[in-house]
Design a protein around this motif. Structure first.
Motif, short mmCIF file in Angstrom:
data_model
loop_
_atom_site.label_atom_id
_atom_site.label_comp_id
_atom_site.label_asym_id
_atom_site.label_seq_id
_atom_site.Cartn_x
_atom_site.Cartn_y
_atom_site.Cartn_z
N UNK A 171 0.82 -1.23 0.00
CA UNK A 171 0.00 0.00 0.00
C UNK A 171 0.84 1.27 0.00
N UNK A 172 2.00 1.22 0.72
CA UNK A 172 2.84 2.43 0.75
C UNK A 172 3.37 2.76 -0.63
N UNK A 173 3.78 1.73 -1.38
CA UNK A 173 4.30 1.96 -2.73
C UNK A 173 3.21 2.57 -3.61
N UNK A 174 1.98 2.06 -3.48
CA UNK A 174 0.89 2.58 -4.31
C UNK A 174 0.59 4.04 -3.95
N UNK A 178 1.27 7.05 -6.54
CA UNK A 178 0.13 7.86 -7.00
C UNK A 178 0.35 9.34 -6.65
N UNK A 179 0.83 9.58 -5.42
CA UNK A 179 1.06 10.96 -5.01
C UNK A 179 2.13 11.62 -5.88
N UNK A 180 3.20 10.88 -6.18
CA UNK A 180 4.26 11.43 -7.03
C UNK A 180 3.72 11.75 -8.42
N UNK A 181 2.90 10.79 -8.93
CA UNK A 181 2.29 11.00 -10.25
C UNK A 181 1.41 12.24 -10.26
N UNK A 182 0.65 12.44 -9.15
CA UNK A 182 -0.23 13.60 -9.06
C UNK A 182 0.59 14.89 -8.98
N UNK A 183 1.67 14.84 -8.16
CA UNK A 183 2.50 16.05 -7.99
C UNK A 183 3.20 16.42 -9.29
N UNK A 184 3.69 15.39 -10.01
CA UNK A 184 4.42 15.66 -11.26
C UNK A 184 3.47 15.98 -12.42
N UNK A 185 2.19 15.79 -12.21
CA UNK A 185 1.23 16.03 -13.28
C UNK A 185 1.12 14.86 -14.25
N UNK A 186 1.80 13.75 -13.93
CA UNK A 186 1.72 12.57 -14.80
C UNK A 186 0.32 11.94 -14.69
N UNK A 187 -0.21 11.95 -13.47
CA UNK A 187 -1.56 11.41 -13.25
C UNK A 187 -2.54 12.57 -13.12
N UNK A 195 -9.31 8.27 -4.92
CA UNK A 195 -9.94 7.07 -4.35
C UNK A 195 -8.89 5.99 -4.06
N UNK A 196 -7.94 5.86 -5.03
CA UNK A 196 -6.90 4.84 -4.90
C UNK A 196 -6.06 5.10 -3.64
N UNK A 200 -5.95 2.70 -0.29
CA UNK A 200 -4.72 2.09 0.23
C UNK A 200 -4.43 2.54 1.66
N UNK A 201 -4.74 3.81 1.97
CA UNK A 201 -4.51 4.24 3.37
C UNK A 201 -5.51 3.54 4.28
#
Ligand code: ADP
Length: 378
Positions: A171-174, A178-187, A195-196, A200-201
């Motif tokens: 869960x920590x990896x997910x 996801x957070x990195x993807x959101x911060x970088x604008x990739x996601x 939701x994801x 996981x939290x």
């Protein structure tokens, strides 16, 4: 000096010496008390044949003979005492070596274990199974047993840390990814990605709660208020708690409460927890359209609870491990459902705390599963 006197070998020697001294003193006393009368009796016996040569009893010659004889006896006793002390010394050396060898071995092994070498064992004589072990061999056996338990506990501790680390990592990896993807604008910052992270939290939270509960039941750090509980109360409470979820998923849920069952001696909350866990699992691993049946019957001095489902079933090879913590048959499927593989371990501890048994039967994949557990009747 006191350190020297404290050694087991010295103590054994002193005990032998005391016995030798005691024997010598008793011997000397007995000899000196009985010697005059014994001497006179023998002289009287010899008197007739040697009368002329020796003279009458009480004569100067007889007295000198007695003095010499007593000196000879004393000398003989002194020599015998010295030899006995020497023999005591040798015997105590031999005995203390025999006794001290396993004690030394145990001291060395215990020091090695204290340094973290949990596989160390005290060497035992090869024929120990056939012969009756003496007290020292029994001590060595118990010592090895204790070392074995320590090793097992240490392995379990290591395994537990490994398992927890593994469980936390996914869960920590997910979340991190996801957070990195959101911060970088990739996601894209949409509901699905949030939701994801939330999901996981949530899983982490559940894992921590389960672990806390597991540690509590494993260490026995909880109160068990065992009172007479009606079996029907336990079964209907479970139905009430899960009815809605069964309906939502479209799984049939039948609770059979036979009349005339005796009450069980149980902690109502803990027994309900076990039933809820089994009925919850049955729901989780039964596809919609399936059926779950909960029932109970009396077997001897126990009531046997049965949770039967028509779900995915469990392959034979997994059955013996199901109650081991973190064990999951299909890791991805169970993980997707939020399972951590701890529920059945907790259930087993709780049932065993009630002096009951828990087991599972399943014909295999697709054949459904049946979980059983027992509680003692009042
Ligand atoms: P989990 O939280 O993963 O469900 P449990 O300890 O309750 O953990 O169960 C351990 C594993 O046993 C599950 O992951 C699942 O693979 C299997 N299992 C438990 N109950 C059932 C069932 N009724 N049918 C099929 N498999 C089951």
């Amino acid at each position: 000096m006191s350190r020297f006197l404290n050694r087991l070998g010295v103590k054994i020697f002193i005990s032998y010496l005391l016995i030798v001294l005691l024997v010598v003193i008793v011997l000397a006393l007995a000899v000196s008390l009985s010697l005059p009368s014994v001497f006179e009796r023998h002289m009287a016996g010899m008197g007739s044949s040697m009368g002329a040569m020796m003279g009458r009893p009480g004569s100067i010659m007889t007295q000198s003979l007695f003095t010499n004889f007593r000196a000879a006896v004393r000398e003989a006793i002194t020599v015998a005492a010295l030899v006995a002390v020497g023999a005591a010394l040798i015997a105590s050396l031999v005995v203390s070596r025999q006794v001290l060898r396993p004690v030394h071995a145990m001291t060395l092994v215990s020091q090695r274990i204290a340094q973290g070498h949990y596989t160390e064992r005290v060497p035992l004589p090869g024929d120990i199974q056939e012969t009756h072990p003496d007290e020292l061999a029994q001590l060595a056996l118990s010592f090895n047993q204790m070392a074995g338990n320590l090793e097992q506990t240490e392995n379990m501790r290591r395994q537990l840390i490994g398992d927890i680390t593994h469980e936390l990592r996914t869960p920590l990896t997910i979340i991190k990814g996801t957070m990195e993807g959101l911060l970088d604008g990739v996601l894209p910052p949409n509901e699905e990605n949030y939701q994801l992270v939330h999901q996981e939290s949530d899983r982490l939270q559940r894992l921590v709660d389960d672990l806390q509960e597991l540690s509590r039941v494993e260490s026995g750090a909880y109160d068990l208020h065992r009172l007479p509980v009606a079996v029907s109360d336990l079964l209907t409470a479970t139905r009430r708690r899960l009815e809605r979820q069964y309906e939502e998923k479209g799984v049939g849920f039948q609770v059979i409460v036979p009349a005339g069952l005796p009450a069980v001696l149980a902690d109502e909350d803990r027994a309900s927890q076990v039933l809820l866990n089994l009925a919850g699992n049955a729901l989780q691993y039964t596809p919609s359209g399936g059926q779950v049946t909960i029932s109970a019957r009396q077997v001897g001095r126990e009531v046997e609870f049965k949770v039967q489902d028509t779900g995915i079933g469990i392959p034979q090879e997994h059955l013996p491990n199901l109650f081991t913590r973190f064990y999951r048959v299909d890791k991805s499927r169970s993980r997707a459902g939020g399972g951590s593989g701890i529920g059945l371990t907790i259930a087993k501890h709780l049932v065993e705390a009630h002096q009951g048994r828990i087991w599972v039967e399943s014909p295999g994949t697709g054949g459904g599963s049946t979980f059983y557990f027992t509680l003692p009747v009042v």
